[in-house]
Motif scaffolding. Sequence first.
Motif, PDB file in Angstrom:
ATOM      1  N   THR A   1       0.849  -1.193   0.000  1.00 13.64           N
ATOM      2  CA  THR A   1       0.000   0.000   0.000  1.00 13.64           C
ATOM      3  C   THR A   1       0.883   1.241   0.000  1.00 13.64           C
ATOM      4  O   THR A   1       2.091   1.160   0.259  1.00 13.64           O
ATOM      5  CB  THR A   1      -0.900   0.038   1.256  1.00 13.64           C
ATOM      6  OG1 THR A   1      -0.051   0.176   2.414  1.00 13.64           O
ATOM      7  CG2 THR A   1      -1.762  -1.205   1.368  1.00 13.64           C
ATOM      8  N   ARG A   2       0.274   2.385  -0.251  1.00 11.83           N
ATOM      9  CA  ARG A   2       1.018   3.654  -0.191  1.00 11.83           C
ATOM     10  C   ARG A   2       1.618   3.863   1.199  1.00 11.83           C
ATOM     11  O   ARG A   2       2.741   4.322   1.325  1.00 11.83           O
ATOM     12  CB  ARG A   2       0.117   4.838  -0.533  1.00 11.83           C
ATOM     13  CG  ARG A   2      -0.088   5.035  -2.003  1.00 11.83           C
ATOM     14  CD  ARG A   2      -0.870   6.333  -2.266  1.00 11.83           C
ATOM     15  NE  ARG A   2      -1.212   6.415  -3.662  1.00 11.83           N
ATOM     16  CZ  ARG A   2      -0.435   6.990  -4.584  1.00 11.83           C
ATOM     17  NH1 ARG A   2       0.690   7.540  -4.236  1.00 11.83           N
ATOM     18  NH2 ARG A   2      -0.809   7.012  -5.840  1.00 11.83           N
TER      19      ARG A   2
ATOM     20  N   ARG B   1       5.669   8.947  -7.102  1.00 18.79           N
ATOM     21  CA  ARG B   1       6.255   8.625  -8.418  1.00 18.79           C
ATOM     22  C   ARG B   1       6.279   7.111  -8.649  1.00 18.79           C
ATOM     23  O   ARG B   1       5.961   6.633  -9.739  1.00 18.79           O
ATOM     24  CB  ARG B   1       7.659   9.207  -8.510  1.00 18.79           C
ATOM     25  CG  ARG B   1       8.321   8.957  -9.839  1.00 18.79           C
ATOM     26  CD  ARG B   1       9.636   9.683  -9.947  1.00 18.79           C
ATOM     27  NE  ARG B   1      10.349   9.241 -11.135  1.00 18.79           N
ATOM     28  CZ  ARG B   1      11.549   9.648 -11.470  1.00 18.79           C
ATOM     29  NH1 ARG B   1      12.190  10.519 -10.717  1.00 18.79           N
ATOM     30  NH2 ARG B   1      12.126   9.196 -12.557  1.00 18.79           N
ATOM     31  N   ILE B   2       6.645   6.366  -7.634  1.00 16.27           N
ATOM     32  CA  ILE B   2       6.699   4.901  -7.752  1.00 16.27           C
ATOM     33  C   ILE B   2       5.296   4.346  -7.989  1.00 16.27           C
ATOM     34  O   ILE B   2       5.093   3.509  -8.872  1.00 16.27           O
ATOM     35  CB  ILE B   2       7.366   4.280  -6.515  1.00 16.27           C
ATOM     36  CG1 ILE B   2       8.868   4.610  -6.529  1.00 16.27           C
ATOM     37  CG2 ILE B   2       7.136   2.773  -6.461  1.00 16.27           C
ATOM     38  CD1 ILE B   2       9.590   4.308  -5.236  1.00 16.27           C
ATOM     39  N   PHE B   3       4.320   4.807  -7.227  1.00 11.88           N
ATOM     40  CA  PHE B   3       2.959   4.312  -7.412  1.00 11.88           C
ATOM     41  C   PHE B   3       2.409   4.690  -8.780  1.00 11.88           C
ATOM     42  O   PHE B   3       1.740   3.867  -9.427  1.00 11.88           O
ATOM     43  CB  PHE B   3       2.032   4.810  -6.288  1.00 11.88           C
ATOM     44  CG  PHE B   3       1.819   3.774  -5.235  1.00 11.88           C
ATOM     45  CD1 PHE B   3       0.699   2.967  -5.237  1.00 11.88           C
ATOM     46  CD2 PHE B   3       2.764   3.585  -4.248  1.00 11.88           C
ATOM     47  CE1 PHE B   3       0.519   1.982  -4.279  1.00 11.88           C
ATOM     48  CE2 PHE B   3       2.606   2.608  -3.279  1.00 11.88           C
ATOM     49  CZ  PHE B   3       1.483   1.801  -3.292  1.00 11.88           C
ATOM     50  N   GLN B   4       2.697   5.882  -9.227  1.00  8.25           N
ATOM     51  CA  GLN B   4       2.212   6.307 -10.540  1.00  8.25           C
ATOM     52  C   GLN B   4       2.764   5.388 -11.634  1.00  8.25           C
ATOM     53  O   GLN B   4       2.059   5.027 -12.568  1.00  8.25           O
ATOM     54  CB  GLN B   4       2.621   7.749 -10.816  1.00  8.25           C
ATOM     55  CG  GLN B   4       2.124   8.274 -12.143  1.00  8.25           C
ATOM     56  CD  GLN B   4       2.523   9.726 -12.361  1.00  8.25           C
ATOM     57  OE1 GLN B   4       3.314  10.286 -11.614  1.00  8.25           O
ATOM     58  NE2 GLN B   4       1.958  10.322 -13.389  1.00  8.25           N
ATOM     59  N   SER B   5       3.998   4.982 -11.483  1.00  7.57           N
ATOM     60  CA  SER B   5       4.638   4.142 -12.487  1.00  7.57           C
ATOM     61  C   SER B   5       4.283   2.661 -12.350  1.00  7.57           C
ATOM     62  O   SER B   5       4.104   1.973 -13.359  1.00  7.57           O
ATOM     63  CB  SER B   5       6.158   4.314 -12.406  1.00  7.57           C
ATOM     64  OG  SER B   5       6.788   3.542 -13.378  1.00  7.57           O
ATOM     65  N   LEU B   6       4.181   2.150 -11.126  1.00 11.80           N
ATOM     66  CA  LEU B   6       4.028   0.712 -10.929  1.00 11.80           C
ATOM     67  C   LEU B   6       2.589   0.221 -10.798  1.00 11.80           C
ATOM     68  O   LEU B   6       2.305  -0.920 -11.167  1.00 11.80           O
ATOM     69  CB  LEU B   6       4.814   0.254  -9.698  1.00 11.80           C
ATOM     70  CG  LEU B   6       6.324   0.465  -9.708  1.00 11.80           C
ATOM     71  CD1 LEU B   6       6.957  -0.188  -8.494  1.00 11.80           C
ATOM     72  CD2 LEU B   6       6.952  -0.053 -10.990  1.00 11.80           C
ATOM     73  N   ASP B   7       1.708   1.019 -10.266  1.00 12.38           N
ATOM     74  CA  ASP B   7       0.328   0.570 -10.035  1.00 12.38           C
ATOM     75  C   ASP B   7      -0.462   0.643 -11.344  1.00 12.38           C
ATOM     76  O   ASP B   7      -1.307   1.506 -11.546  1.00 12.38           O
ATOM     77  CB  ASP B   7      -0.333   1.410  -8.937  1.00 12.38           C
ATOM     78  CG  ASP B   7      -1.719   0.908  -8.571  1.00 12.38           C
ATOM     79  OD1 ASP B   7      -2.053  -0.242  -8.926  1.00 12.38           O
ATOM     80  OD2 ASP B   7      -2.461   1.678  -7.940  1.00 12.38           O
ATOM     81  N   LYS B   8      -0.206  -0.301 -12.223  1.00 15.55           N
ATOM     82  CA  LYS B   8      -0.771  -0.288 -13.574  1.00 15.55           C
ATOM     83  C   LYS B   8      -2.284  -0.469 -13.585  1.00 15.55           C
ATOM     84  O   LYS B   8      -2.965   0.074 -14.449  1.00 15.55           O
ATOM     85  CB  LYS B   8      -0.107  -1.360 -14.460  1.00 15.55           C
ATOM     86  CG  LYS B   8       1.348  -1.068 -14.738  1.00 15.55           C
ATOM     87  CD  LYS B   8       1.497   0.241 -15.481  1.00 15.55           C
ATOM     88  CE  LYS B   8       2.932   0.533 -15.800  1.00 15.55           C
ATOM     89  NZ  LYS B   8       3.147   1.869 -16.292  1.00 15.55           N
ATOM     90  N   ASP B   9      -2.836  -1.229 -12.660  1.00 15.58           N
ATOM     91  CA  ASP B   9      -4.279  -1.443 -12.655  1.00 15.58           C
ATOM     92  C   ASP B   9      -5.023  -0.435 -11.775  1.00 15.58           C
ATOM     93  O   ASP B   9      -6.239  -0.535 -11.595  1.00 15.58           O
ATOM     94  CB  ASP B   9      -4.623  -2.874 -12.251  1.00 15.58           C
ATOM     95  CG  ASP B   9      -4.099  -3.247 -10.875  1.00 15.58           C
ATOM     96  OD1 ASP B   9      -3.575  -2.374 -10.148  1.00 15.58           O
ATOM     97  OD2 ASP B   9      -4.215  -4.439 -10.521  1.00 15.58           O
ATOM     98  N   ASN B  10      -4.299   0.530 -11.224  1.00 13.72           N
ATOM     99  CA  ASN B  10      -4.882   1.612 -10.417  1.00 13.72           C
ATOM    100  C   ASN B  10      -5.788   1.115  -9.289  1.00 13.72           C
ATOM    101  O   ASN B  10      -6.824   1.712  -9.005  1.00 13.72           O
ATOM    102  CB  ASN B  10      -5.648   2.595 -11.311  1.00 13.72           C
ATOM    103  CG  ASN B  10      -4.727   3.313 -12.252  1.00 13.72           C
ATOM    104  OD1 ASN B  10      -3.671   3.800 -11.861  1.00 13.72           O
ATOM    105  ND2 ASN B  10      -5.107   3.359 -13.526  1.00 13.72           N
TER     106      ASN B  10
END
Length: 191
Positions: free
Chosen positions: A107-108, A141-150
Amino acid sequence: MGQAAMLPTRRDETYELYQWFRKFIHECPSGLITLHEFQRHFCDRTGGRGSAEYAEELFRTLDNNGDGLVDFREFVLGVSLLLEGSAVEKLHWSFKLYDKDKDGAITRDEMLGIMQAVYKMTVAASLTPQNPLTPEECTARIFQSLDKDNDAVISLPEFTEGALRDAWIRDMLECDPGTVTAERNFKRHPL
C-alpha cells in the motif's frame, strides 16, 4: 576426509559475504540475533536513531519464520541473496521488505513508511547524496509508475516488472547492502 576451507582473498562480493558471516558469528556466538542487538549493530554505525526504523524492517524481512530472532541460516540466506542474487531475486526480497503486513500487496502507507525510514537513515549517516525528492514524492512517483491497474496497491508482478523497466525505480526499491557493509557496521571489531 574433508577438504580444507578455501577462504576468499579478493575484495569482491564473495569476500564481503565472508566478512558478513564472520562478523555475525563474532557478534552472535549463539547463532541468534534479537531485534535489539540487530538495531544496536546496525544503527550505531550507519545513522544512529535515524536508521532504527529501517533496521527493524530489515530484521522483520530477514526473520523468515517470524519468531523474533534471526538465526544464522536466515542471516546467510538474506545476505547471500542481497549480495549475489539476480535482479529479480533481489526485487522479490525487497518486495517482502515493503509488504509489511505480508498480504502480498504494497500500500502507499507501507511504501511511504519504508521510504521515510530510508530517508532518515541516509540523511543521518550521509550514506548517499541527498535525494531531491521527499519520501512522499518518491512514493507518489513509484505508485504512478508501478500501479498499472490503479487499485491503490502494488502487486509482486507490478513491483518486479516495473522496477526492471525503470532504473530509477529499481535503485529506489532494491535493498542495497552497500549502504550497510560489514566493515561499516562492525568497525569496533576489526577482521
